[in-house]
Design an enzyme around this catalytic site. Structure first.
Site, PDB file in Angstrom:
ATOM      1  N   GLN A   1       4.069  18.703  15.653  1.00 41.76           N
ATOM      2  CA  GLN A   1       3.122  19.553  16.626  1.00 41.76           C
ATOM      3  C   GLN A   1       2.812  18.854  17.954  1.00 41.76           C
ATOM      4  O   GLN A   1       2.825  18.182  18.384  1.00 41.76           O
ATOM      5  CB  GLN A   1       1.312  19.570  15.800  1.00 41.76           C
ATOM      6  CG  GLN A   1       1.004  21.080  16.744  1.00 41.76           C
ATOM      7  CD  GLN A   1      -0.063  20.890  15.630  1.00 41.76           C
ATOM      8  OE1 GLN A   1      -0.200  20.499  15.388  1.00 41.76           O
ATOM      9  NE2 GLN A   1      -1.058  22.433  16.532  1.00 41.76           N
TER      10      GLN A   1
ATOM     11  N   HIS B   1       0.071  27.848  16.088  1.00 39.97           N
ATOM     12  CA  HIS B   1       1.813  29.031  16.373  1.00 39.97           C
ATOM     13  C   HIS B   1       1.790  28.957  15.418  1.00 39.97           C
ATOM     14  O   HIS B   1       2.462  27.972  14.915  1.00 39.97           O
ATOM     15  CB  HIS B   1       1.973  28.346  17.623  1.00 39.97           C
ATOM     16  CG  HIS B   1       2.329  27.278  18.189  1.00 39.97           C
ATOM     17  ND1 HIS B   1       2.237  26.245  18.145  1.00 39.97           N
ATOM     18  CD2 HIS B   1       3.745  26.499  17.784  1.00 39.97           C
ATOM     19  CE1 HIS B   1       2.357  24.817  18.429  1.00 39.97           C
ATOM     20  NE2 HIS B   1       3.473  24.771  17.488  1.00 39.97           N
TER      21      HIS B   1
END
Ligand code: 5GP
Length: 113
Positions: free
Chosen positions: A93, A99
């Site tokens: 990440q 997301h």
């Protein structure tokens, strides 16, 4: 608190190719696509990562999962797409605003690298 990168995209303060939006989420093309279709589906609410979501986010998280297939279908892949959520820097990440990666248009291996 300052806005996240993806909040700025949602608010159109940073340009992106938006392919879908509604009152809860926004989807836009990834700036460094890893497949012919690579879209980021993000909640307007800035949740840093999935593990920081709360029970009050249940409907929002469900909405993301129900919306992703519609976006994949609109891109021409109604039944052949991969969703990925990186949770934490150790697994890749890099943007700390939850997301969902929507990927399609090429073969994908399993297990993922
Ligand atoms: P992560 O590594 O956090 O799971 O995924 C972040 C994603 O955001 C990456 O695929 C990266 O290419 C994408 N990304 C980073 N900055 C931008 C940007 O400014 N615009 C867009 N459209 N995508 C971005």
């Amino acid at each position: 608190m300052s806005k996240t990168l993806f909040e700025k995209i949602c608010d159109r303060e940073i340009p992106a190719e938006i392919v879908y939006e509604d009152e809860l989420c926004v989807a836009f093309k990834d700036i460094h696509p890893q497949a012919p279709v690579h879209i980021q589906l993000v909640p307007r609410k800035a949740i840093t990562m999935l593990s920081n979501a709360e029970s009050s986010d249940q409907a929002l998280l469900g909405h993301l999962l129900l919306t992703a297939p519609k976006i994949a279908a609109a891109q021409g892949y109604p039944d052949a797409f991969r969703l990925a959520i990186n949770n934490g820097a150790a697994v890749g990440q890099s943007v700390f605003h939850l997301h969902v990666h929507i990927l399609a248009g090429r073969p994908f291996k399993w297990p993922p690298g």
